[in-house]
Design an enzyme around this catalytic site. Structure first.
Site, mmCIF file in Angstrom:
data_model
loop_
_atom_site.group_PDB
_atom_site.id
_atom_site.type_symbol
_atom_site.label_atom_id
_atom_site.label_comp_id
_atom_site.label_asym_id
_atom_site.label_seq_id
_atom_site.Cartn_x
_atom_site.Cartn_y
_atom_site.Cartn_z
ATOM 1 C CB SER A 254 -1.019 -0.016 1.140
ATOM 2 O OG SER A 254 -0.368 0.127 2.363
ATOM 3 C CG ASP B 206 5.558 0.131 5.522
ATOM 4 O OD1 ASP B 206 6.541 -0.156 6.220
ATOM 5 O OD2 ASP B 206 4.537 -0.578 5.466
HETATM 6 C C1 MEV Z 1 4.549 -2.195 8.769
HETATM 7 O O1 MEV Z 1 5.223 -2.497 7.559
HETATM 8 C C2 MEV Z 1 5.526 -1.780 9.826
HETATM 9 C C3 MEV Z 1 4.919 -1.470 11.190
HETATM 10 O O2 MEV Z 1 6.028 -1.195 12.057
HETATM 11 C C4 MEV Z 1 3.994 -0.289 11.127
HETATM 12 C C5 MEV Z 1 4.722 1.035 10.910
HETATM 13 O O3 MEV Z 1 5.912 1.142 11.190
HETATM 14 O O4 MEV Z 1 4.036 1.989 10.508
HETATM 15 C C6 MEV Z 1 4.170 -2.654 11.766
#
Ligand code: MEV
Length: 328
Positions: free
Chosen positions: A117, A160
């Site tokens: 996403s 991300d």
């Molecule tokens: C998601 O890819 C990574 C998490 O640490 C959420 C984030 O950092 O925003 C779970």
């Protein structure tokens, strides 16, 4: 303004530090060579029409209302971040409304912890900034995609959209400037996909809730997660893959402690370790999605086979230095 523009952005794997990064600890993340591509074009009306080939959904937003075309009202949740990106770019361009078609094509597994996403949001932001001749700097693209994630996922760390924008290997710590780790090391990773989709927002909220209920305990787990990341930099720089693997194993157990692993992930992690992986852990939000195994070259086939036998899909990918790219 152009008639059409196109951009792409990479997926990612979090090597170490997911979830704890939401609480202010660092994470190490790398971009991988699977990409989302977004094509945008202007429309003569004010509809923001979004179509995702891979998800089989489409619909348009007009005056903040969603009109599904394929995939029913459910499609709204998945298309909302892209709409948020479009709204922000259009507003920044000084327009109240403008119509665009946004077409998404991606080779990144969806809701699997590989940042699909965020890659779509980043590629959409870049394509739209190119279409409207707005600020195409990486910092601006990252900020737009991050704002969209905040609307949809509650309290994301930003890791991300950061890796999808900048590519390479990053040391990411919320609120700090992006730090690129220019380390020349080939990390032989195998990804194992459980095939179970899950919601990042819900898993982040679950850890938040646990932390609120047991602040003194979970606070220490989160801090230990940060220590693992700090220690791992030395291991990576020294190409000490055995230590890195051990740190990945410890990181996975901390993620179990905060409740984000699941039976399907455990099966793949343990199968990979048993087949000779140097280390194995879930990657991303957990609750399903993917795990990663660090393997020495002679064990690649054994570990991939063990992951498949344990019910997962083994994917081989390589690190990429190419972050978001606007196509000419
Ligand atoms: C998601 O890819 C990574 C998490 O640490 C959420 C984030 O950092 O925003 C779970």
């Amino acid at each position: 303004m152009k008639r059409q523009a196109k951009a792409s952005a990479p997926a990612k794997v979090i090597l170490l530090g997911e979830h704890f990064v939401v609480h202010g600890e660092p994470a190490i993340v790398l971009a991988i060579d699977r990409r989302a591509t977004v094509t945008v074009e202007t429309r003569s009306d004010s509809k923001i029409f979004i179509r995702s080939e891979d998800m089989g959904i489409s619909g348009f937003f007009m005056n903040d209302q969603f009109f599904p075309q394929r995939g029913g009202v459910e499609a709204k949740k998945k298309l909302e971040p892209i709409y948020a990106v479009a709204r922000e770019v259009i507003k920044k361009h000084g327009l109240e409304t403008a119509g665009v078609n946004i077409k998404i094509k991606s080779s990144i597994p969806i809701a699997a912890g590989l940042g699909s996403s965020a890659a779509v949001s980043v590629a959409s932001a870049a394509a739209l900034c190119s279409l409207f001749d707005s600020d195409k700097s990486k910092d601006n693209i990252f900020q737009i995609a991050f704002n969209a994630e905040k609307i949809v996922h509650g309290t994301p760390s930003g890791v991300d959209p950061a890796i999808s924008t900048y590519g390479g290997i990053l040391w990411y710590c919320k609120g700090e400037p992006i730090r690129r780790l220019d380390i020349d090391v080939d990390l032989p990773l195998i990804i194992g996909n459980t095939g179970k989709e899950r919601s990042t927002g819900e898993l982040v909220a679950k850890v938040n809730d646990l932390r609120n209920r047991y602040p003194r305990i979970i606070g220490k787990v989160i801090k230990a997660g940060g220590e693992i990341v700090k220690r791992s930099v030395k291991a990576i720089k020294e190409k000490d893959l055995e230590t890195l693997g051990e740190l990945m194993n410890i990181n996975h157990e901390l993620l179990c402690a905060v409740g984000v692993s699941c039976e399907e992930l455990e099966k793949l992690v343990h199968a990979a370790r048993k087949a000779g992986a140097l280390g194995a852990k879930l990657t991303g939000a957990g609750g399903g999605g993917c795990m990663i195994a660090l393997v020495s070259p002679e064990k690649i086939e054994d570990v991939a086979e063990a992951i498949e036998k344990a019910g997962g899909e083994a994917l081989t990918t390589r690190k990429t230095d190419v972050g978001v790219a606007i196509e000419r």
